[in-house]
Scaffold this motif. Sequence first.
Motif, PDB file in Angstrom:
ATOM      1  N   ASP A 247       0.848  -1.211   0.099  1.00 61.36           N
ATOM      2  CA  ASP A 247       0.058  -0.034   0.037  1.00 61.36           C
ATOM      3  C   ASP A 247       1.038   1.281  -0.070  1.00 61.36           C
ATOM      4  O   ASP A 247       0.660   2.294  -0.842  1.00 61.36           O
ATOM      5  N   ILE A 248       1.870   1.185   1.069  1.00 61.35           N
ATOM      6  CA  ILE A 248       2.865   2.300   0.858  1.00 61.35           C
ATOM      7  C   ILE A 248       3.572   2.537  -0.423  1.00 61.35           C
ATOM      8  O   ILE A 248       3.652   3.864  -0.702  1.00 61.35           O
TER       9      ILE A 248
ATOM     10  N   ARG B 215       2.597   1.593  -3.329  1.00 60.54           N
ATOM     11  CA  ARG B 215       1.603   2.276  -4.497  1.00 60.54           C
ATOM     12  C   ARG B 215       1.160   3.764  -4.133  1.00 60.54           C
ATOM     13  O   ARG B 215       0.889   4.450  -4.962  1.00 60.54           O
ATOM     14  N   ASP B 216       0.901   4.120  -2.725  1.00 59.78           N
ATOM     15  CA  ASP B 216       0.895   5.342  -2.545  1.00 59.78           C
ATOM     16  C   ASP B 216       1.913   6.434  -2.737  1.00 59.78           C
ATOM     17  O   ASP B 216       1.634   7.420  -3.433  1.00 59.78           O
ATOM     18  N   CYS B 217       3.330   5.820  -2.721  1.00 61.88           N
ATOM     19  CA  CYS B 217       4.334   6.601  -2.901  1.00 61.88           C
ATOM     20  C   CYS B 217       4.333   6.817  -4.516  1.00 61.88           C
ATOM     21  O   CYS B 217       4.575   8.037  -4.949  1.00 61.88           O
TER      22      CYS B 217
ATOM     23  N   ARG C 185       1.997   6.762  -6.773  1.00 63.61           N
ATOM     24  CA  ARG C 185       0.963   7.575  -7.179  1.00 63.61           C
ATOM     25  C   ARG C 185       1.241   8.842  -7.024  1.00 63.61           C
ATOM     26  O   ARG C 185       1.093  10.048  -7.918  1.00 63.61           O
ATOM     27  N   THR C 186       1.689   9.326  -5.930  1.00 64.36           N
ATOM     28  CA  THR C 186       2.040  10.719  -5.331  1.00 64.36           C
ATOM     29  C   THR C 186       3.136  11.162  -6.305  1.00 64.36           C
ATOM     30  O   THR C 186       3.425  12.367  -6.577  1.00 64.36           O
TER      31      THR C 186
ATOM     32  N   ASN D  64       4.704  14.583   1.157  1.00 66.99           N
ATOM     33  CA  ASN D  64       4.300  13.196   1.319  1.00 66.99           C
ATOM     34  C   ASN D  64       5.180  12.181   0.808  1.00 66.99           C
ATOM     35  O   ASN D  64       5.318  11.099   1.245  1.00 66.99           O
TER      36      ASN D  64
ATOM     37  N   LEU E 274       6.696   8.739   2.620  1.00 62.61           N
ATOM     38  CA  LEU E 274       6.438   7.418   2.154  1.00 62.61           C
ATOM     39  C   LEU E 274       7.552   6.635   1.822  1.00 62.61           C
ATOM     40  O   LEU E 274       7.571   5.325   1.673  1.00 62.61           O
TER      41      LEU E 274
END
Length: 228
Positions: free
Chosen positions: A119-120, A122-124, A126-127, A223, A227
Motif C-alpha cells: 500500500d505504501i 502504491r501510494d508513493c 501515485r504521489t 508526502n 512514504l
Amino acid sequence: LADGTRLYDKGLPQDEAHLTALFNELKEHGRVLLIVDQPNTIGALPVAVARANGCGVAYLPGLAMRKAADLYPGQAKTDPRDAFIIADTARAMPHTLRVVDRNDEVLSALKMLSGLDDDIARDCTRTINRLRSILVQIYPSLERVFAGEVLQRAFVLDLLIHYGGPTKLKKSGKTRVLTWARNHAKKDPEALVDDIFQALSAQTVTVPGTGAAEIAIPMLATNIKSLK
C-alpha cells in the motif's frame, strides 16, 4: 451441542467482553470449540478471546464451506445462514475442520505487513506521478530536469518543499538557490542547479493554475518523503 441443540442463536457484538461472557456461559455445557471461516481477518478477535478463555479453535476452509452450503436449502448469503452452516457442518462433519495454529498467526502477521508495504509503495508511486503531472502541466522544461529517479532524491524533494516551484526559484535567483543547495545536498549540486535555471529560462509565460500548483508541489514532495 453435539445433538444439534442451539444454545445461542443471535447477533454477537465484536468485543472482548461479550465474547468472554458467551464463552464462559457455553463452558457450563461442556468443552467449547470456536469455528470461524476467516481466522485471519474478521475472526481474529474471537480466536484470540477463545484461546484466552481456554476454548478450542478451528476454521472451516472456504471450499468446504461452499460445498456444505449446497447441502442446505436457500441461496441467499446471509450472516445467520452462514453461521448456522458453519456450526452444523462442524457438528456433523468435523473432518472438514482445520486447526488454527500459531503458524497461522505468523502468516497473518506477514500478510498484514506485506500488504501495508504494498500500500505504501502504491501510494508513493501515485504521489510521485501526481507531482510529475503537475510539473509537466505548468513547466515541462523543469520537469525534464527531474526525469526518472531524480525527482525522488531527498535533496530535490527538499528543494521543492522549500521553494515550492518555478516562481520562487526564479525570484530567489540562481546564486541564492545554489547557496541553499550546497547547504542541503550531500554532493555538489551545481550541475543540477545549472540545469534547473536553464530550464527556467526556457519559459517566459505563466501557465494558468501555476499558483495553485505551487501550493500542491511542496505538499506532494513532503508526502513522498514520508512514504519513502
